[in-house]
Design a protein around this motif. Sequence first.
Motif, mmCIF file in Angstrom:
data_model
loop_
_atom_site.group_PDB
_atom_site.id
_atom_site.type_symbol
_atom_site.label_atom_id
_atom_site.label_comp_id
_atom_site.label_asym_id
_atom_site.label_seq_id
_atom_site.Cartn_x
_atom_site.Cartn_y
_atom_site.Cartn_z
ATOM 1 N N ASN A 201 49.336 35.115 38.763
ATOM 2 C CA ASN A 201 49.298 35.909 37.524
ATOM 3 C C ASN A 201 47.903 36.421 37.184
ATOM 4 N N LEU A 202 47.185 36.858 38.206
ATOM 5 C CA LEU A 202 45.880 37.468 38.006
ATOM 6 C C LEU A 202 45.981 38.964 38.244
ATOM 7 N N ARG A 203 45.044 39.682 37.663
ATOM 8 C CA ARG A 203 44.936 41.118 37.922
ATOM 9 C C ARG A 203 43.936 41.283 39.067
ATOM 10 N N PRO A 204 44.411 41.720 40.233
ATOM 11 C CA PRO A 204 43.554 41.743 41.425
ATOM 12 C C PRO A 204 42.230 42.498 41.252
ATOM 13 N N TYR A 205 42.248 43.638 40.568
ATOM 14 C CA TYR A 205 40.995 44.394 40.397
ATOM 15 C C TYR A 205 39.944 43.531 39.709
ATOM 16 N N TYR A 206 40.289 42.909 38.598
ATOM 17 C CA TYR A 206 39.330 42.105 37.837
ATOM 18 C C TYR A 206 38.976 40.813 38.567
ATOM 19 N N TYR A 207 39.924 40.281 39.337
ATOM 20 C CA TYR A 207 39.632 39.086 40.127
ATOM 21 C C TYR A 207 38.609 39.417 41.219
ATOM 22 N N PHE A 208 38.809 40.512 41.940
ATOM 23 C CA PHE A 208 37.835 40.914 42.964
ATOM 24 C C PHE A 208 36.483 41.244 42.333
#
Length: 74
Positions: free
Chosen positions: A26-33
Amino acid sequence: MFHDSIQGAQASATIYSISETAKLNNLRPYYYFKHLLAELPKLCDEKENIDSAKLTHLLPWAKELPAECRKPRR
């Protein structure tokens, strides 16, 4: 077919794996990267190596991740 080398295919597979694991957590990939790319250089030693024991706070299931990385609850 879409990669010029084995190393390129392996790099793509790594990125896709991290992205899909982030989604499953349940993470947003853009913000995680974005968070990973900001934090990983801080963990490098003088030879630009990173001790794997220092990465636990960056894992997709870590409680310490910033709120912007998490998908809002509906």
